[in-house]
Design a protein around this motif. Structure first.
Motif, PDB file in Angstrom:
ATOM      1  N   UNK A  18     -68.500  89.779  42.578  1.00  0.00           N
ATOM      2  CA  UNK A  18     -69.435  89.771  43.701  1.00  0.00           C
ATOM      3  C   UNK A  18     -68.845  90.490  44.918  1.00  0.00           C
ATOM      4  N   UNK A  19     -67.865  89.870  45.555  1.00  0.00           N
ATOM      5  CA  UNK A  19     -67.322  90.428  46.787  1.00  0.00           C
ATOM      6  C   UNK A  19     -66.377  91.597  46.539  1.00  0.00           C
ATOM      7  N   UNK A  20     -65.692  91.600  45.393  1.00  0.00           N
ATOM      8  CA  UNK A  20     -64.713  92.645  45.123  1.00  0.00           C
ATOM      9  C   UNK A  20     -65.319  94.008  44.908  1.00  0.00           C
ATOM     10  N   UNK A  21     -66.583  94.075  44.571  1.00  0.00           N
ATOM     11  CA  UNK A  21     -67.234  95.359  44.346  1.00  0.00           C
ATOM     12  C   UNK A  21     -67.659  96.043  45.639  1.00  0.00           C
ATOM     13  N   UNK A  22     -67.547  95.327  46.738  1.00  0.00           N
ATOM     14  CA  UNK A  22     -67.935  95.889  48.034  1.00  0.00           C
ATOM     15  C   UNK A  22     -66.749  96.602  48.662  1.00  0.00           C
ATOM     16  N   UNK A  23     -67.022  97.677  49.347  1.00  0.00           N
ATOM     17  CA  UNK A  23     -65.969  98.371  50.074  1.00  0.00           C
ATOM     18  C   UNK A  23     -65.576  97.600  51.321  1.00  0.00           C
ATOM     19  N   UNK A  24     -64.324  97.683  51.733  1.00  0.00           N
ATOM     20  CA  UNK A  24     -63.851  96.969  52.923  1.00  0.00           C
ATOM     21  C   UNK A  24     -64.732  97.268  54.143  1.00  0.00           C
ATOM     22  N   UNK A  25     -65.118  98.552  54.252  1.00  0.00           N
ATOM     23  CA  UNK A  25     -65.865  98.987  55.438  1.00  0.00           C
ATOM     24  C   UNK A  25     -67.268  98.386  55.502  1.00  0.00           C
ATOM     25  N   UNK A  26     -67.794  97.900  54.376  1.00  0.00           N
ATOM     26  CA  UNK A  26     -69.133  97.326  54.373  1.00  0.00           C
ATOM     27  C   UNK A  26     -69.211  96.081  55.244  1.00  0.00           C
ATOM     28  N   UNK A  27     -68.100  95.386  55.377  1.00  0.00           N
ATOM     29  CA  UNK A  27     -68.058  94.211  56.256  1.00  0.00           C
ATOM     30  C   UNK A  27     -67.256  94.491  57.526  1.00  0.00           C
ATOM     31  N   UNK A  28     -66.104  95.129  57.356  1.00  0.00           N
ATOM     32  CA  UNK A  28     -65.169  95.251  58.472  1.00  0.00           C
ATOM     33  C   UNK A  28     -65.337  96.530  59.294  1.00  0.00           C
ATOM     34  N   UNK A  29     -66.136  97.473  58.812  1.00  0.00           N
ATOM     35  CA  UNK A  29     -66.267  98.730  59.541  1.00  0.00           C
ATOM     36  C   UNK A  29     -65.077  99.651  59.274  1.00  0.00           C
ATOM     37  N   UNK A  30     -64.897 100.635  60.125  1.00  0.00           N
ATOM     38  CA  UNK A  30     -63.845 101.618  59.894  1.00  0.00           C
ATOM     39  C   UNK A  30     -64.342 102.760  59.031  1.00  0.00           C
ATOM     40  N   UNK A  31     -63.458 103.721  58.746  1.00  0.00           N
ATOM     41  CA  UNK A  31     -63.849 104.910  57.991  1.00  0.00           C
ATOM     42  C   UNK A  31     -62.844 105.154  56.869  1.00  0.00           C
ATOM     43  N   UNK A  32     -63.166 104.756  55.622  1.00  0.00           N
ATOM     44  CA  UNK A  32     -62.226 104.921  54.518  1.00  0.00           C
ATOM     45  C   UNK A  32     -61.984 106.387  54.133  1.00  0.00           C
ATOM     46  N   UNK A  33     -62.851 107.281  54.588  1.00  0.00           N
ATOM     47  CA  UNK A  33     -62.689 108.701  54.252  1.00  0.00           C
ATOM     48  C   UNK A  33     -61.757 109.420  55.215  1.00  0.00           C
ATOM     49  N   UNK A  34     -61.368 108.786  56.288  1.00  0.00           N
ATOM     50  CA  UNK A  34     -60.505 109.392  57.294  1.00  0.00           C
ATOM     51  C   UNK A  34     -59.039 109.259  56.885  1.00  0.00           C
ATOM     52  N   UNK A  35     -58.312 110.383  56.722  1.00  0.00           N
ATOM     53  CA  UNK A  35     -56.909 110.319  56.289  1.00  0.00           C
ATOM     54  C   UNK A  35     -55.959 109.773  57.348  1.00  0.00           C
ATOM     55  N   UNK A  36     -56.288 109.922  58.617  1.00  0.00           N
ATOM     56  CA  UNK A  36     -55.445 109.401  59.697  1.00  0.00           C
ATOM     57  C   UNK A  36     -55.722 107.911  59.854  1.00  0.00           C
ATOM     58  N   UNK A  37     -54.711 107.079  59.574  1.00  0.00           N
ATOM     59  CA  UNK A  37     -54.968 105.632  59.551  1.00  0.00           C
ATOM     60  C   UNK A  37     -55.419 105.098  60.893  1.00  0.00           C
ATOM     61  N   UNK A  38     -54.941 105.694  61.981  1.00  0.00           N
ATOM     62  CA  UNK A  38     -55.364 105.218  63.296  1.00  0.00           C
ATOM     63  C   UNK A  38     -56.855 105.470  63.503  1.00  0.00           C
ATOM     64  N   UNK A  39     -57.296 106.656  63.134  1.00  0.00           N
ATOM     65  CA  UNK A  39     -58.716 106.976  63.265  1.00  0.00           C
ATOM     66  C   UNK A  39     -59.553 106.174  62.267  1.00  0.00           C
TER      67      UNK A  39
END
Length: 368
Positions: A18-39
Motif C-alpha cells: 500500500x504505502x511502499x508503492x508511493x513515491x516519497x514526494x507524494x506525501x513529503x514534497x520535494x523533487x526526486x528528479x533534481x540531482x542537487x540534494x539541496x534543491x
C-alpha cells in the motif's frame, strides 16, 4: 532512540503493497528528479499529516480524515477553552494570554504520522519502525512517550509504594480501552475528554457488576450513581501545583511548577451530568495558577476562579481491593479521604468552592 534510528527508512517499507508503492514526494514534497540534494529538498514537509491530513492520509482513509480536526490529540481544544474561560475580559490583555498559550500550550499535539509512523515531535520524534506504518501505535514509544509522567507511572506501578493498575497485570495496552474511533475524533467539539461520547467506561466491560450474581452486586447497586468507580478502586495519584511559563535570556521557552505530590482526594463532581451523575468523584489538582502568564502580562487570568483547580480525575492505577474499600467505615466517616476546605490552599479556595466537601457532607459511619 539513537540518531540513526530516528531517520533510517527500512528497506521493507518499499515492499509494503500500500504505502511502499508511493513515491516519497507524494506525501513529503520535494523533487526526486533534481540531482542537487539541496534543491531536491526544497519544499520538503517533515510531517505532511499535520495540521491537515486530507491530502495525504485522507485520499484513502476518507472516513477517518473527515473528523481528523476534531480529535482532541490534534486540536487540543480543551486547553484553549479552559484558558479562555479564566482569561481577562480586557481584549489587549487577553491577546497576550492567547499568544502565550499559542507559544507554550500547543506543542503537545499528535497527528496521523506522529502516531502510526513516528513518535510525536513533543518527545523528539523519530521513526517507529523505519517508516513502516503501524496500524496500532506502540504503547511505550507513542502513548506513554507523551503520557508518561502521570499515566505511565500510575499504570505501570512506577510511583513508590503504589502497585501497577490491575489491567496492566492482565497485559492490557492502551488500545484495549481507548479505541481508534475515540482517538480519531467524531466531528464534535468537546469541552473536555470526559464529554467524548465514545470514550471508554468501566461498565463497557464490567456489564454484570450490578446483578445479584455479581460478587459485590449489592454494594455496587448501593453506590451506583452516588460515587464514581474510581472512588472505591483508585489509589493515590500525582497532583501538580502552580505552573508558570516564560522565556530565558536566550528567548527559549520554559515552564516550571512548584512540585507534585501523591494524594487521594474525593470531592464533589464538577462535571455532573446524565452521563456522570455521581455526587462524589476523584479529584486531581492541576497546576493552574493565577500568575501562570505573568511573564507576558500581569493578571492575565483575571477570571481564574471560574474553574476549579481540583478537577475530575480517572487515575490509571485501578485495584480490586484498596484501603478505602476494605470495609464500609474505611471510607464512611473518614474525612481525611475527602477534599475539605483545610486541604485547599487559600489562594485557590474561591476557585474550588463547588468541589470542596463540607464536613457534614462526609458520609457518616455505618453499623457493620
Amino acid at each position: 532512540m539513537a540518531p540513526h534510528e530516528k531517520i533510517f527508512v527500512d528497506s521493507e517499507f518499499a515492499e509494503d503493497e500500500n504505502h511502499g508503492e508511493m513515491g516519497c514526494e507524494e506525501c513529503h514534497g520535494g523533487d526526486p528528479a533534481e540531482p542537487d540534494w539541496k534543491k531536491a529538498h526544497v519544499g520538503l514537509v517533515k510531517d505532511p499529516t499535520f495540521p491537515d491530513s486530507s491530502e495525504t492520509c485522507g485520499t484513502c482513509h476518507e472516513d477517518i480524515a473527515e473528523n481528523y480536526q476534531s480529535s482532541l490529540h490534534i486540536s487540543l481544544s480543551p486547553f484553549k477553552k479552559i484558558i479562555d474561560t479564566r482569561a481577562s475580559d480586557d481584549k489587549a490583555v487577553y491577546a497576550k494570554v492567547d499568544a502565550a498559550r499559542e507559544a507554550h500550550c500547543t506543542s503537545c499535539h499528535s497527528s496521523c504520522g506522529q502516531c502510526h509512523i513516528s513518535r510525536p515531535e513533543a518527545v523528539e520524534g523519530g521513526l517507529l519502525e523505519g517508516h513502516i506504518f503501524q496500524k496500532k501505535p506502540p504503547m511505550h514509544t507513542v502513548c506513554t512517550a507523551c503520557h508518561g509522567s502521570r499515566i505511565e507511572k500510575e499504570y505501570m506501578g512506577k510511583n513508590k509504594g503504589i502497585p501497577p493498575d490491575v489491567h496492566k497485570t492482565k497485559y492490557f495496552k492502551c488500545g484495549k480501552c481507548h479505541s481508534a474511533e475515540e482517538m480519531h475524533g467524531d466531528g464534535k467539539d468537546y469541552a473536555n475528554r470526559y464529554e467524548v461520547e465514545n470514550a471508554p467506561t468501566c461498565v463497557s466491560c464490567h456489564e454484570t457488576i450490578y446483578t445479584d450474581d455479581s460478587e459485590n452486586g449489592k454494594q455496587h447497586r448501593q453506590h451506583k450513581d452516588r460515587v464514581s468507580c474510581q472512588v472505591c478502586h483508585s489509589m493515590p495519584y500525582k497532583n501538580c501545583v502552580s505552573c508558570h511559563f516564560g522565556r530565558d535570556k536566550q528567548g527559549l521557552k520554559f515552564f516550571k511548577t512548584k512540585g507534585s505530590t501523591l494524594e487521594f482526594k474525593i470531592g464533589l463532581n464538577p462535571l455532573q451530568s446524565e452521563k456522570r451523575p455521581e455526587k462524589f468523584v476523584i479529584l486531581r489538582h492541576v497546576p493552574a495558577d493565577q500568575g501562570a502568564f505573568n511573564f507576558y502580562v500581569e493578571n492575565g487570568l483575571a477570571n481564574f476562579d471560574k474553574l476549579p483547580t481540583w478537577k475530575l480525575a480517572t487515575p490509571h492505577n485501578i485495584q480490586r481491593k484498596t484501603p478505602q474499600n476494605h470495609s464500609c467505615n474505611a471510607c464512611h466517616g473518614k474525612d481525611t479521604l475527602f477534599l475539605l476546605e483545610k486541604d485547599v490552599k487559600p489562594e485557590y479556595l474561591n476557585a474550588n468552592k463547588t468541589v470542596i466537601v463540607a464536613v457534614e457532607q462526609v458520609p457518616a459511619k455505618v453499623s457493620e
